[in-house]
Write a protein that holds these residues in place. Structure first.
Motif, PDB file in Angstrom:
ATOM      1  N   PHE A  94      14.695   9.222   4.556  1.00 38.31           N
ATOM      2  CA  PHE A  94      13.695  10.154   5.068  1.00 38.31           C
ATOM      3  C   PHE A  94      14.358  11.351   5.733  1.00 38.31           C
ATOM      4  CE2 PHE A  94      12.186   5.813   5.173  1.00 38.31           C
ATOM      5  CZ  PHE A  94      10.989   5.890   4.486  1.00 38.31           C
ATOM      6  N   GLU A  95      13.897  12.549   5.390  1.00 40.10           N
ATOM      7  CA  GLU A  95      14.311  13.775   6.066  1.00 40.10           C
ATOM      8  C   GLU A  95      13.180  14.170   7.003  1.00 40.10           C
ATOM      9  OE1 GLU A  95      15.180  16.970   3.374  1.00 40.10           O
ATOM     10  OE2 GLU A  95      16.916  15.939   2.551  1.00 40.10           O
ATOM     11  N   VAL A  96      13.492  14.262   8.273  1.00 35.65           N
ATOM     12  CA  VAL A  96      12.466  14.554   9.283  1.00 35.65           C
ATOM     13  C   VAL A  96      12.692  15.959   9.819  1.00 35.65           C
ATOM     14  CG1 VAL A  96      11.452  13.824  11.470  1.00 35.65           C
ATOM     15  CG2 VAL A  96      12.401  12.106   9.902  1.00 35.65           C
ATOM     16  N   GLU A  97      11.621  16.753   9.856  1.00 35.86           N
ATOM     17  CA  GLU A  97      11.653  18.093  10.433  1.00 35.86           C
ATOM     18  C   GLU A  97      10.553  18.207  11.472  1.00 35.86           C
ATOM     19  OE1 GLU A  97      11.150  21.313   7.725  1.00 35.86           O
ATOM     20  OE2 GLU A  97      12.674  20.580   6.349  1.00 35.86           O
ATOM     21  N   ASP A 152      -5.430  10.268  -0.649  1.00 38.91           N
ATOM     22  CA  ASP A 152      -6.494   9.608   0.101  1.00 38.91           C
ATOM     23  C   ASP A 152      -6.137   8.127   0.255  1.00 38.91           C
ATOM     24  OD1 ASP A 152      -8.008  11.948   0.219  1.00 38.91           O
ATOM     25  OD2 ASP A 152      -8.941  11.533  -1.718  1.00 38.91           O
ATOM     26  N   ASP A 153      -6.665   7.492   1.268  1.00 44.46           N
ATOM     27  CA  ASP A 153      -6.486   6.052   1.510  1.00 44.46           C
ATOM     28  C   ASP A 153      -5.032   5.644   1.706  1.00 44.46           C
ATOM     29  OD1 ASP A 153      -9.244   5.699   1.268  1.00 44.46           O
ATOM     30  OD2 ASP A 153      -9.080   5.477  -0.910  1.00 44.46           O
ATOM     31  N   ALA A 154      -4.190   6.553   2.156  1.00 44.99           N
ATOM     32  CA  ALA A 154      -2.793   6.227   2.457  1.00 44.99           C
ATOM     33  C   ALA A 154      -2.721   5.640   3.863  1.00 44.99           C
ATOM     34  CB  ALA A 154      -1.931   7.480   2.347  1.00 44.99           C
ATOM     35  N   PRO A 155      -1.637   4.953   4.199  1.00 43.15           N
ATOM     36  CA  PRO A 155      -1.515   4.377   5.544  1.00 43.15           C
ATOM     37  C   PRO A 155      -1.598   5.453   6.624  1.00 43.15           C
ATOM     38  CG  PRO A 155       0.291   3.657   4.127  1.00 43.15           C
ATOM     39  CD  PRO A 155      -0.464   4.686   3.368  1.00 43.15           C
ATOM     40  N   THR A 156      -2.237   5.123   7.732  1.00 41.28           N
ATOM     41  CA  THR A 156      -2.362   6.075   8.836  1.00 41.28           C
ATOM     42  C   THR A 156      -1.222   5.947   9.830  1.00 41.28           C
ATOM     43  OG1 THR A 156      -3.765   4.542  10.054  1.00 41.28           O
ATOM     44  CG2 THR A 156      -4.869   6.168   8.653  1.00 41.28           C
ATOM     45  N   SER A 157      -0.387   4.956   9.634  1.00 38.59           N
ATOM     46  CA  SER A 157       0.781   4.773  10.481  1.00 38.59           C
ATOM     47  C   SER A 157       1.903   4.236   9.599  1.00 38.59           C
ATOM     48  CB  SER A 157       0.464   3.784  11.601  1.00 38.59           C
ATOM     49  OG  SER A 157       1.585   3.606  12.416  1.00 38.59           O
ATOM     50  N   GLN A 158       3.119   4.761   9.811  1.00 29.78           N
ATOM     51  CA  GLN A 158       4.241   4.321   8.989  1.00 29.78           C
ATOM     52  C   GLN A 158       5.499   4.244   9.837  1.00 29.78           C
ATOM     53  OE1 GLN A 158       4.001   3.529   5.563  1.00 29.78           O
ATOM     54  NE2 GLN A 158       5.950   2.622   6.101  1.00 29.78           N
ATOM     55  N   THR A 159       6.256   3.163   9.660  1.00 32.21           N
ATOM     56  CA  THR A 159       7.551   3.032  10.318  1.00 32.21           C
ATOM     57  C   THR A 159       8.627   3.441   9.327  1.00 32.21           C
ATOM     58  OG1 THR A 159       6.762   1.235  11.703  1.00 32.21           O
ATOM     59  CG2 THR A 159       9.141   1.464  11.472  1.00 32.21           C
ATOM     60  N   ILE A 160       9.479   4.377   9.751  1.00 35.13           N
ATOM     61  CA  ILE A 160      10.583   4.830   8.922  1.00 35.13           C
ATOM     62  C   ILE A 160      11.872   4.624   9.695  1.00 35.13           C
ATOM     63  CG2 ILE A 160       9.168   6.501   7.694  1.00 35.13           C
ATOM     64  CD1 ILE A 160      10.435   8.695   9.425  1.00 35.13           C
ATOM     65  N   ARG A 161      12.993   4.644   9.009  1.00 34.38           N
ATOM     66  CA  ARG A 161      14.290   4.507   9.677  1.00 34.38           C
ATOM     67  C   ARG A 161      15.044   5.818   9.516  1.00 34.38           C
ATOM     68  NH1 ARG A 161      16.663  -0.826   8.893  1.00 34.38           N
ATOM     69  NH2 ARG A 161      15.296  -1.195  10.635  1.00 34.38           N
ATOM     70  N   VAL A 162      15.510   6.355  10.639  1.00 32.06           N
ATOM     71  CA  VAL A 162      16.278   7.600  10.633  1.00 32.06           C
ATOM     72  C   VAL A 162      17.657   7.342  11.213  1.00 32.06           C
ATOM     73  CG1 VAL A 162      14.248   9.103  10.764  1.00 32.06           C
ATOM     74  CG2 VAL A 162      15.315   8.312  12.863  1.00 32.06           C
ATOM     75  N   SER A 163      18.631   8.156  10.794  1.00 32.40           N
ATOM     76  CA  SER A 163      20.010   7.959  11.252  1.00 32.40           C
ATOM     77  C   SER A 163      20.270   8.610  12.601  1.00 32.40           C
ATOM     78  CB  SER A 163      20.988   8.506  10.214  1.00 32.40           C
ATOM     79  OG  SER A 163      20.761   9.882  10.014  1.00 32.40           O
ATOM     80  N   ASN A 164      19.382   9.491  13.041  1.00 34.53           N
ATOM     81  CA  ASN A 164      19.596  10.223  14.293  1.00 34.53           C
ATOM     82  C   ASN A 164      18.365  10.151  15.214  1.00 34.53           C
ATOM     83  OD1 ASN A 164      18.103  11.646  12.428  1.00 34.53           O
ATOM     84  ND2 ASN A 164      18.932  13.630  12.989  1.00 34.53           N
ATOM     85  N   ILE A 175       9.882   5.278  19.128  1.00 37.24           N
ATOM     86  CA  ILE A 175      11.238   5.384  18.590  1.00 37.24           C
ATOM     87  C   ILE A 175      12.085   4.259  19.175  1.00 37.24           C
ATOM     88  CG2 ILE A 175      13.314   6.798  18.405  1.00 37.24           C
ATOM     89  CD1 ILE A 175      11.576   9.253  18.953  1.00 37.24           C
ATOM     90  N   ASN A 176      12.764   3.515  18.311  1.00 36.44           N
ATOM     91  CA  ASN A 176      13.740   2.533  18.736  1.00 36.44           C
ATOM     92  C   ASN A 176      15.112   3.177  18.554  1.00 36.44           C
ATOM     93  OD1 ASN A 176      15.691   0.469  18.807  1.00 36.44           O
ATOM     94  ND2 ASN A 176      14.147  -1.056  18.263  1.00 36.44           N
ATOM     95  N   LYS A 177      15.722   3.615  19.645  1.00 33.54           N
ATOM     96  CA  LYS A 177      16.986   4.353  19.582  1.00 33.54           C
ATOM     97  C   LYS A 177      18.132   3.495  19.039  1.00 33.54           C
ATOM     98  CE  LYS A 177      15.409   8.039  21.909  1.00 33.54           C
ATOM     99  NZ  LYS A 177      15.338   9.405  21.487  1.00 33.54           N
ATOM    100  N   GLU A 178      18.045   2.181  19.178  1.00 33.85           N
ATOM    101  CA  GLU A 178      19.110   1.303  18.691  1.00 33.85           C
ATOM    102  C   GLU A 178      19.040   1.084  17.181  1.00 33.85           C
ATOM    103  OE1 GLU A 178      19.248  -2.308  20.948  1.00 33.85           O
ATOM    104  OE2 GLU A 178      19.241  -1.225  22.840  1.00 33.85           O
ATOM    105  N   SER A 179      17.851   0.781  16.669  1.00 38.56           N
ATOM    106  CA  SER A 179      17.719   0.495  15.235  1.00 38.56           C
ATOM    107  C   SER A 179      17.464   1.738  14.398  1.00 38.56           C
ATOM    108  CB  SER A 179      16.577  -0.498  15.004  1.00 38.56           C
ATOM    109  OG  SER A 179      15.321   0.131  15.247  1.00 38.56           O
ATOM    110  N   GLY A 180      16.963   2.812  15.020  1.00 38.60           N
ATOM    111  CA  GLY A 180      16.619   4.020  14.278  1.00 38.60           C
ATOM    112  C   GLY A 180      15.210   3.987  13.720  1.00 38.60           C
ATOM    113  N   ASP A 181      14.449   2.945  14.030  1.00 37.42           N
ATOM    114  CA  ASP A 181      13.068   2.868  13.558  1.00 37.42           C
ATOM    115  C   ASP A 181      12.197   3.855  14.322  1.00 37.42           C
ATOM    116  OD1 ASP A 181      13.746   0.902  11.798  1.00 37.42           O
ATOM    117  OD2 ASP A 181      12.835  -0.743  12.927  1.00 37.42           O
ATOM    118  N   PHE A 240       0.825  -1.197   0.000  1.00 37.06           N
ATOM    119  CA  PHE A 240       0.000   0.000   0.000  1.00 37.06           C
ATOM    120  C   PHE A 240       0.864   1.254   0.000  1.00 37.06           C
ATOM    121  CE2 PHE A 240      -3.949   2.070   0.303  1.00 37.06           C
ATOM    122  CZ  PHE A 240      -3.724   3.215   1.045  1.00 37.06           C
ATOM    123  N   PHE A 241       1.947   1.259   0.777  1.00 37.73           N
ATOM    124  CA  PHE A 241       2.863   2.405   0.819  1.00 37.73           C
ATOM    125  C   PHE A 241       3.475   2.638  -0.554  1.00 37.73           C
ATOM    126  CE2 PHE A 241       5.471   5.523   2.701  1.00 37.73           C
ATOM    127  CZ  PHE A 241       6.735   5.379   2.168  1.00 37.73           C
TER     128      PHE A 241
END
Length: 114
Positions: free
Chosen positions: A108-111, A66-78, A36-42, A7-8
């Motif tokens: 992913f760039e997170v702000e 429309d109809d996009a996922p309402t929850s998403q797991t992403i991986r960040v480096s920080n 947030i999983n501080k070890e894996s970055g998820d 779906f994503f």
């Protein structure tokens, strides 16, 4: 392939086909960090809205998916830079040439947003 990944990928593909003018092109999601999983970055994001913006000047408003996922797991480096409950905007970046959306290769760039 899991239903969530499929779906994503479909949502991202639809985003690339439609777009609007904004300061920056891309696919974005906005929402609250729920885990947030501080070890894996998820980082788990409870998504309020998915939008996409393509070529500048094509429209004046971002296209909301429309109809996009309402929850998403992403991986960040920080992951240590973020806290649960923060509202964020995430830009999805595809740094490879193939015309496929691979969650393992997207970045992913997170702000933080107010």
């Amino acid at each position: 392939m899991s239903k969530n990944k499929l779906f994503f990928i479909e949502a991202i593909f639809l985003c690339t086909l439609m777009g609007c003018s904004q300061a920056e092109e891309g696919t974005f999601m906005q929402g609250d960090i729920t885990g947030i999983n501080k070890e894996s970055g998820d980082m788990e994001v409870d998504v309020d809205a998915w939008t996409t913006v393509s070529e500048k000047g094509s429209s004046t408003e971002p296209y909301e998916i429309d109809d996009a996922p309402t929850s998403q797991t992403i991986r960040v480096s920080n992951p240590e830079d973020y806290e649960e409950g923060e509202k964020v905007q995430v830009k999805v970046i595809k740094n490879y040439e193939e015309d496929v959306w691979d969650l393992d290769r997207l970045t992913f760039e997170v702000e933080e947003v107010d």
